[in-house]
Motif scaffolding. Sequence first.
Motif, PDB file in Angstrom:
ATOM      1  N   ASP A  16      16.716  66.669  -0.564  1.00 25.98           N
ATOM      2  CA  ASP A  16      15.640  65.697  -0.806  1.00 25.98           C
ATOM      3  C   ASP A  16      15.524  64.787   0.402  1.00 25.98           C
ATOM      4  OD1 ASP A  16      15.141  66.357  -3.698  1.00 25.98           O
ATOM      5  OD2 ASP A  16      17.236  65.728  -3.846  1.00 25.98           O
ATOM      6  N   LEU A  17      14.292  64.466   0.759  1.00 32.34           N
ATOM      7  CA  LEU A  17      14.051  63.575   1.889  1.00 32.34           C
ATOM      8  C   LEU A  17      13.684  62.205   1.326  1.00 32.34           C
ATOM      9  CD1 LEU A  17      14.207  64.104   4.907  1.00 32.34           C
ATOM     10  CD2 LEU A  17      11.746  64.309   4.956  1.00 32.34           C
ATOM     11  N   TYR A  18      14.644  61.304   1.356  1.00 27.86           N
ATOM     12  CA  TYR A  18      14.458  60.013   0.712  1.00 27.86           C
ATOM     13  C   TYR A  18      13.624  59.057   1.559  1.00 27.86           C
ATOM     14  CZ  TYR A  18      18.304  61.505  -2.329  1.00 27.86           C
ATOM     15  OH  TYR A  18      19.099  62.194  -3.217  1.00 27.86           O
ATOM     16  N   HIS A  19      12.672  58.388   0.896  1.00 34.26           N
ATOM     17  CA  HIS A  19      11.935  57.265   1.476  1.00 34.26           C
ATOM     18  C   HIS A  19      11.161  57.622   2.740  1.00 34.26           C
ATOM     19  CE1 HIS A  19      13.941  54.828  -1.477  1.00 34.26           C
ATOM     20  NE2 HIS A  19      15.112  55.259  -1.030  1.00 34.26           N
ATOM     21  N   ARG A  20      10.742  58.862   2.835  1.00 37.60           N
ATOM     22  CA  ARG A  20       9.878  59.282   3.933  1.00 37.60           C
ATOM     23  C   ARG A  20       8.689  60.070   3.376  1.00 37.60           C
ATOM     24  NH1 ARG A  20      11.633  55.594   6.697  1.00 37.60           N
ATOM     25  NH2 ARG A  20      13.152  55.862   8.395  1.00 37.60           N
ATOM     26  N   SER A  48      16.978  55.654  16.874  1.00 37.22           N
ATOM     27  CA  SER A  48      18.001  56.623  16.496  1.00 37.22           C
ATOM     28  C   SER A  48      18.379  56.434  15.029  1.00 37.22           C
ATOM     29  CB  SER A  48      19.254  56.444  17.360  1.00 37.22           C
ATOM     30  OG  SER A  48      18.988  56.733  18.705  1.00 37.22           O
ATOM     31  N   GLY A  49      18.576  57.556  14.345  1.00 40.40           N
ATOM     32  CA  GLY A  49      19.008  57.492  12.957  1.00 40.40           C
ATOM     33  C   GLY A  49      17.916  57.200  11.955  1.00 40.40           C
ATOM     34  N   ALA A  50      16.653  57.213  12.404  1.00 43.73           N
ATOM     35  CA  ALA A  50      15.542  56.930  11.497  1.00 43.73           C
ATOM     36  C   ALA A  50      15.032  58.187  10.793  1.00 43.73           C
ATOM     37  CB  ALA A  50      14.392  56.266  12.247  1.00 43.73           C
ATOM     38  N   GLY A  51      15.543  59.347  11.181  1.00 42.40           N
ATOM     39  CA  GLY A  51      15.152  60.585  10.507  1.00 42.40           C
ATOM     40  C   GLY A  51      14.054  61.360  11.193  1.00 42.40           C
ATOM     41  N   LYS A 179      13.736  51.871  11.192  1.00 38.13           N
ATOM     42  CA  LYS A 179      15.073  52.000  10.627  1.00 38.13           C
ATOM     43  C   LYS A 179      14.996  51.921   9.100  1.00 38.13           C
ATOM     44  CE  LYS A 179      18.176  50.288  14.248  1.00 38.13           C
ATOM     45  NZ  LYS A 179      19.134  51.398  14.160  1.00 38.13           N
ATOM     46  N   TYR A 180      15.926  52.570   8.440  1.00 37.93           N
ATOM     47  CA  TYR A 180      15.966  52.506   6.988  1.00 37.93           C
ATOM     48  C   TYR A 180      16.365  51.112   6.522  1.00 37.93           C
ATOM     49  CZ  TYR A 180      15.790  57.623   6.734  1.00 37.93           C
ATOM     50  OH  TYR A 180      15.409  58.939   6.833  1.00 37.93           O
ATOM     51  N   ARG A 181      15.755  50.670   5.424  1.00 41.07           N
ATOM     52  CA  ARG A 181      16.216  49.445   4.781  1.00 41.07           C
ATOM     53  C   ARG A 181      17.534  49.718   4.066  1.00 41.07           C
ATOM     54  NH1 ARG A 181      10.566  49.080   3.622  1.00 41.07           N
ATOM     55  NH2 ARG A 181      10.897  49.964   1.534  1.00 41.07           N
ATOM     56  N   ALA A 215      23.697  49.714   9.294  1.00 49.34           N
ATOM     57  CA  ALA A 215      22.566  48.879   9.739  1.00 49.34           C
ATOM     58  C   ALA A 215      21.290  49.680   9.967  1.00 49.34           C
ATOM     59  CB  ALA A 215      22.942  48.118  11.013  1.00 49.34           C
ATOM     60  N   GLY A 216      20.908  50.487   8.976  1.00 52.79           N
ATOM     61  CA  GLY A 216      19.641  51.204   9.046  1.00 52.79           C
ATOM     62  C   GLY A 216      19.687  52.538   9.734  1.00 52.79           C
ATOM     63  N   ASP A 217      20.853  52.952  10.240  1.00 49.72           N
ATOM     64  CA  ASP A 217      21.005  54.204  10.980  1.00 49.72           C
ATOM     65  C   ASP A 217      21.641  55.252  10.074  1.00 49.72           C
ATOM     66  OD1 ASP A 217      21.877  56.301  12.633  1.00 49.72           O
ATOM     67  OD2 ASP A 217      22.195  54.971  14.345  1.00 49.72           O
TER      68      ASP A 217
END
Length: 331
Positions: A16-20, A48-51, A179-181, A215-217
């Motif tokens: 599953d691809l969360y929150h995108r 970086s790390g945002a998917g 970045k992810y919350r 931290a969002g990564d």
Amino acid sequence: MITNAKVFRPEYPPRDLYHREGQLDHLSSVLDPTRVGRPEDVCIFGPSGAGKTTIAKYTLGQLEKEALNLRWAYVNCMADNTPAAVLFEIIRETGLGADLKREGTASSEAVRRLRECDDHIIVVLDEVGSIDDQPLLALWNVPNVSLICITIDEDKWFTELSTKTKSRMQSAETVRMDKYRHTELVDIIDGRVEHGLVGSRLADGVIDYIADLAAGDARHAIALLRQAALHVERNENNQLTKPVVDAVADDAASEIRDRNIRSLGSHHRLLLRIIRDADGIDSGTLHARYEDRAQSPKARSTRRRYLRSLCQSDLIERDGSTQDSRYRPLC
């Protein structure tokens, strides 16, 4: 503790691809050949790390199940950063170059095979800021090829493109990712726990703690979770606790750095080695040593792209202005 180690591998496709969802719907609509006839070019920007890479691979994996005439290729431009290397990797990934060897295969042969293929071909160029315009221009001349260009620094990339390339890419579809919350990162970690760990052995609050540290990564969060789970197994602990996460924080950071280093091409590696050996070096000396040691030195403009990529990968840092800059290793 670990029930499915594959869940923690960088290349693992999430179930599953969360929150995108918004970005996923947008990307699917512009890439699906059954809807648009020919997939459009796309730029994906974000930290970086945002998917960024994950959403591109996930979308293409889903489309591949639905479209019979779709092929796609993923190229890490940090590793494959010459026009010939990029084009060869594309025909290898798409199954069009199984009979060819990397050395000695002309770029024109790769382009010919792409052009003669009847399928739609979508090429993901990750870390696209590491390459010059030549592969982009060659691929644009192939009518059945579309590009997904992924990079962190949108403004910097555009300033270094030729006028023709910039015009083309500025008219491409754009997906921007932040970045992810914190709550979003908790959901991502929860998903990996569900599919890869014995959840009952995680102490209360530890998932929130990992999300705080990351931290969002998402990449950092998954590395922390993986290293913590390995620590529990190796030491036969009963639970994955906050102190365990603290104990493996350096290991998680090293895992990410090592992965970034493994993805580097030879010229990136040489620049990094020179900076490491000197334990900090000014720009002029760095370029002089590179020119002395490289068999076929790249142009200065190309080297600057490579150095920027090393900075974005947190392998080095740069201090000072362009002319008086110094580079320091972070690994």
